[in-house]
Motif scaffolding. Structure first.
Motif, PDB file in Angstrom:
ATOM      1  N   GLY A  68     -21.194  23.187   2.163  1.00  0.00           N
ATOM      2  CA  GLY A  68     -21.940  21.943   2.248  1.00  0.00           C
ATOM      3  C   GLY A  68     -23.423  22.244   2.198  1.00  0.00           C
ATOM      4  O   GLY A  68     -23.875  23.228   2.801  1.00  0.00           O
ATOM      5  N   TYR A  69     -24.199  21.419   1.474  1.00  0.00           N
ATOM      6  CA  TYR A  69     -25.623  21.721   1.334  1.00  0.00           C
ATOM      7  C   TYR A  69     -26.418  20.448   1.099  1.00  0.00           C
ATOM      8  O   TYR A  69     -25.873  19.425   0.658  1.00  0.00           O
ATOM      9  N   LEU A  70     -27.720  20.506   1.404  1.00  0.00           N
ATOM     10  CA  LEU A  70     -28.660  19.457   1.054  1.00  0.00           C
ATOM     11  C   LEU A  70     -29.317  19.792  -0.286  1.00  0.00           C
ATOM     12  O   LEU A  70     -29.414  20.977  -0.644  1.00  0.00           O
ATOM     13  N   PRO A  71     -29.817  18.793  -1.028  1.00  0.00           N
ATOM     14  CA  PRO A  71     -30.402  19.062  -2.345  1.00  0.00           C
ATOM     15  C   PRO A  71     -31.813  19.624  -2.254  1.00  0.00           C
ATOM     16  O   PRO A  71     -32.787  19.015  -2.698  1.00  0.00           O
ATOM     17  N   ILE A  72     -31.926  20.807  -1.656  1.00  0.00           N
ATOM     18  CA  ILE A  72     -33.208  21.479  -1.479  1.00  0.00           C
ATOM     19  C   ILE A  72     -33.035  22.955  -1.816  1.00  0.00           C
ATOM     20  O   ILE A  72     -31.920  23.487  -1.817  1.00  0.00           O
ATOM     21  N   THR A  73     -34.142  23.621  -2.079  1.00  0.00           N
ATOM     22  CA  THR A  73     -34.076  25.025  -2.465  1.00  0.00           C
ATOM     23  C   THR A  73     -33.645  25.931  -1.322  1.00  0.00           C
ATOM     24  O   THR A  73     -33.348  27.105  -1.550  1.00  0.00           O
ATOM     25  N   ASP A  74     -33.589  25.399  -0.102  1.00  0.00           N
ATOM     26  CA  ASP A  74     -33.063  26.157   1.028  1.00  0.00           C
ATOM     27  C   ASP A  74     -31.627  26.596   0.778  1.00  0.00           C
ATOM     28  O   ASP A  74     -31.147  27.558   1.383  1.00  0.00           O
ATOM     29  N   ALA A  75     -30.913  25.880  -0.084  1.00  0.00           N
ATOM     30  CA  ALA A  75     -29.508  26.172  -0.363  1.00  0.00           C
ATOM     31  C   ALA A  75     -29.336  27.181  -1.489  1.00  0.00           C
ATOM     32  O   ALA A  75     -28.210  27.443  -1.918  1.00  0.00           O
ATOM     33  N   THR A  76     -30.425  27.746  -1.972  1.00  0.00           N
ATOM     34  CA  THR A  76     -30.379  28.615  -3.152  1.00  0.00           C
ATOM     35  C   THR A  76     -29.321  29.698  -3.054  1.00  0.00           C
ATOM     36  O   THR A  76     -28.542  29.913  -3.997  1.00  0.00           O
ATOM     37  N   ALA A  77     -29.267  30.425  -1.943  1.00  0.00           N
ATOM     38  CA  ALA A  77     -28.327  31.548  -1.825  1.00  0.00           C
ATOM     39  C   ALA A  77     -26.888  31.087  -2.012  1.00  0.00           C
ATOM     40  O   ALA A  77     -26.080  31.753  -2.679  1.00  0.00           O
ATOM     41  N   LEU A  78     -26.532  29.948  -1.427  1.00  0.00           N
ATOM     42  CA  LEU A  78     -25.168  29.437  -1.539  1.00  0.00           C
ATOM     43  C   LEU A  78     -24.869  28.966  -2.955  1.00  0.00           C
ATOM     44  O   LEU A  78     -23.792  29.211  -3.498  1.00  0.00           O
ATOM     45  N   LEU A  79     -25.839  28.272  -3.560  1.00  0.00           N
ATOM     46  CA  LEU A  79     -25.632  27.714  -4.891  1.00  0.00           C
ATOM     47  C   LEU A  79     -25.606  28.806  -5.958  1.00  0.00           C
ATOM     48  O   LEU A  79     -24.790  28.760  -6.888  1.00  0.00           O
ATOM     49  N   VAL A  80     -26.473  29.784  -5.836  1.00  0.00           N
ATOM     50  CA  VAL A  80     -26.494  30.886  -6.796  1.00  0.00           C
ATOM     51  C   VAL A  80     -25.232  31.737  -6.657  1.00  0.00           C
ATOM     52  O   VAL A  80     -24.652  32.178  -7.664  1.00  0.00           O
ATOM     53  N   ALA A  81     -24.776  31.956  -5.425  1.00  0.00           N
ATOM     54  CA  ALA A  81     -23.544  32.726  -5.232  1.00  0.00           C
ATOM     55  C   ALA A  81     -22.373  32.059  -5.920  1.00  0.00           C
ATOM     56  O   ALA A  81     -21.503  32.724  -6.501  1.00  0.00           O
ATOM     57  N   HIS A  82     -22.354  30.722  -5.876  1.00  0.00           N
ATOM     58  CA  HIS A  82     -21.293  29.998  -6.578  1.00  0.00           C
ATOM     59  C   HIS A  82     -21.523  30.004  -8.078  1.00  0.00           C
ATOM     60  O   HIS A  82     -20.625  30.312  -8.865  1.00  0.00           O
ATOM     61  N   GLY A  83     -22.737  29.664  -8.488  1.00  0.00           N
ATOM     62  CA  GLY A  83     -23.024  29.540  -9.909  1.00  0.00           C
ATOM     63  C   GLY A  83     -22.917  30.843 -10.680  1.00  0.00           C
ATOM     64  O   GLY A  83     -22.555  30.847 -11.867  1.00  0.00           O
ATOM     65  N   MET A  84     -23.230  31.956 -10.024  1.00  0.00           N
ATOM     66  CA  MET A  84     -23.161  33.266 -10.684  1.00  0.00           C
ATOM     67  C   MET A  84     -21.797  33.919 -10.544  1.00  0.00           C
ATOM     68  O   MET A  84     -21.579  35.024 -11.054  1.00  0.00           O
ATOM     69  N   GLY A  85     -20.886  33.283  -9.828  1.00  0.00           N
ATOM     70  CA  GLY A  85     -19.537  33.831  -9.687  1.00  0.00           C
ATOM     71  C   GLY A  85     -19.422  34.971  -8.696  1.00  0.00           C
ATOM     72  O   GLY A  85     -18.452  35.749  -8.763  1.00  0.00           O
ATOM     73  N   TYR A  86     -20.371  35.066  -7.750  1.00  0.00           N
ATOM     74  CA  TYR A  86     -20.341  36.197  -6.816  1.00  0.00           C
ATOM     75  C   TYR A  86     -19.200  36.103  -5.811  1.00  0.00           C
ATOM     76  O   TYR A  86     -18.697  37.135  -5.347  1.00  0.00           O
ATOM     77  N   PHE A  87     -18.785  34.886  -5.447  1.00  0.00           N
ATOM     78  CA  PHE A  87     -17.634  34.766  -4.552  1.00  0.00           C
ATOM     79  C   PHE A  87     -16.384  35.292  -5.248  1.00  0.00           C
ATOM     80  O   PHE A  87     -15.585  36.033  -4.651  1.00  0.00           O
ATOM     81  N   GLU A  88     -16.207  34.929  -6.515  1.00  0.00           N
ATOM     82  CA  GLU A  88     -15.047  35.400  -7.265  1.00  0.00           C
ATOM     83  C   GLU A  88     -15.068  36.919  -7.411  1.00  0.00           C
ATOM     84  O   GLU A  88     -14.018  37.572  -7.366  1.00  0.00           O
ATOM     85  N   GLU A  89     -16.271  37.485  -7.593  1.00  0.00           N
ATOM     86  CA  GLU A  89     -16.367  38.946  -7.695  1.00  0.00           C
ATOM     87  C   GLU A  89     -15.891  39.632  -6.430  1.00  0.00           C
ATOM     88  O   GLU A  89     -15.415  40.781  -6.475  1.00  0.00           O
TER      89      GLU A  89
END
Length: 424
Positions: A68-89
């Motif tokens: 869960g996140y707010l639409p702010i750059t504070d969420a970058t780490a969570l969003l990038v981890a998802h968008g770059m596929g790091y959780f799947e890795e």
């Protein structure tokens, strides 16, 4: 003249119509937000909680990462981890992150176990754990810096001392924004107060009010407030679309301060240790990527990329990258420690320095907030640093990805300790 649902001219060149859905949704939560901010969280969530042993705090039966996140750059780490596929890795399944439009519903979603990985303003888990007895654990910092005080173009404010008699919006009482703002006000001879609408202000009093971040630029443009302090990209939005200007970046007052932090349920950290470690590995890897590729991370998050944030890429990129070079911020005084501090507009360094946690607890006792603050009396800063924060998983991840030491804010010779610098 055609008006939108917020009474603004549809042809207004401030172009803030993008946030109407967020404002409308947040408005329905306003009473809840005010109650949460005033300390009434446990009463509001009693049906969900029912005591510390409630299943509401239990780990999910599956091990899907639910963000869960707010639409702010504070969420970058969570969003990038998802968008770059790091959780799947890391061998994890991760649902697409869920955008939430205010801090109170994000807290509610976390407590009800809708989310098992979130970002909170750092003082929020202090308030949750010690005022409301919610077993939350702070796992890492989400980012550093990344916030500013923006004043309206209709004002002639050039210094904090000129905020007497003004109306300033903060996103939540228990926020780094409120702490840093009130530190700067006190240092400038201005008294922070919380007064009802229409109540007279003394010339040396600055009145504070809570506004959800998406409302701030529109409220500034319509002159309902004189200034706001908030996370990016709403400062960039305020500059580009609401006629605002940055008075001061918060990272130029408290050097490399934490703002949002990564939080998880305590039960997950004790019962799902392998899963928790994999989650933190992905988060740390995402922070390293974001630190080294700010423009690319901004585009990925923007509505021109993966669409995690509702803002177009140029606004998010400005919020992530525009700071010293050719920005004019040094000339205006928005940055006063450019050469000596060397930080960016937003930075990404995951290690949760205990010294910063101690300072936050100390400053919370000096900060005016709505509601009962009894829980802060006698709350030992060192105890909070030891009890609230779970250091082992993030430290393991940092050892796995030593590139984090390349961040300019990290001392390679002593990377896990630092001295806090708070200077107006």
């Amino acid at each position: 003249m055609v008006k939108d649902t917020n009474g603004r001219d549809k042809n207004d060149d401030t172009d803030l119509d993008w946030d109407d859905d967020y404002i409308a949704s947040d408005f329905t939560r306003r009473q809840t937000l005010d109650m949460f901010a005033a300390g009434g969280l446990m009463a509001a969530l009693a049906p969900l909680i029912g005591g510390l042993s409630s299943p509401a705090f239990a780990s999910a039966d599956d091990e899907v990462v639910k963000i869960g996140y707010l639409p702010i750059t504070d969420a970058t780490a969570l969003l990038v981890a998802h968008g770059m596929g790091y959780f799947e890795e890391e061998g994890l399944k991760a649902d697409r992150p869920t955008l939430i439009r205010g801090w109170s519903p994000l807290v509610e979603g976390f407590v009800s176990n809708k989310f098992n990985l979130v970002h909170f303003l750092k003082p929020i888990p202090v308030w949750m754990r010690y005022n409301n007895k919610i077993p939350v654990k702070l796992m890492a910092w989400a980012h550093t810096n990344g916030s500013a005080l923006v004043v309206g173009g209709h004002t002639d404010i050039t210094d904090f001392s000129q905020l007497g008699g003004k109306q300033v919006a903060v996103p939540f009482w228990y926020s780094m924004h409120n702490i840093v703002l009130q530190y700067a006000l006190r240092k400038s001879g201005v008294t922070p107060v919380i007064k009802a609408e229409g109540e007279a202000l003394a010339p040396n009093e600055c009145n504070l009010q809570i506004l959800p971040p998406p409302e701030m630029p529109a409220s500034l443009a319509s002159r309902k407030i004189d200034a706001f302090i908030v996370a990016e990209p709403f400062n960039a939005m305020g500059e580009l679309k609401a006629g605002g200007r940055v008075l001061r970046f918060t990272g130029d007052i408290w050097k490399n301060h934490p703002c949002c932090v990564i939080c998880m349920h305590e039960q997950a950290t004790s019962e799902k240790q392998e899963w928790t470690q994999k989650v933190m590995n992905a988060v740390v890897k995402a922070q390293i990527y974001a630190s080294q590729n700010k423009a690319e991370a901004a585009r990925l998050m923007s509505k021109d990329g993966e669409g995690y944030l509702p803002m177009p890429a140029p606004i998010v990129e400005r919020a992530m990258t525009l700071y010293q070079d050719d920005s004019g911020y040094i000339d205006t005084g928005a940055i006063k420690h450019a050469e000596s501090w060397g930080n960016g507009r937003i930075d990404f360094q995951p290690w949760p320095y205990p010294s910063a946690t101690r300072l936050i607890v100390e400053e919370m006792n000096n900060t005016v907030v709505g509601g009962d603050t009894t829980f802060l009396k006698g709350l030992d800063p060192q105890f909070v640093a030891d009890d609230l924060v779970e250091y082992s998983y993030v430290k393991n991840a940092l050892e796995k990805f030593p590139e984090w030491k390349n961040d300019p804010s990290v001392n390679p010779g002593d990377p896990f300790n630092r001295e806090e610098i708070l200077e107006l």
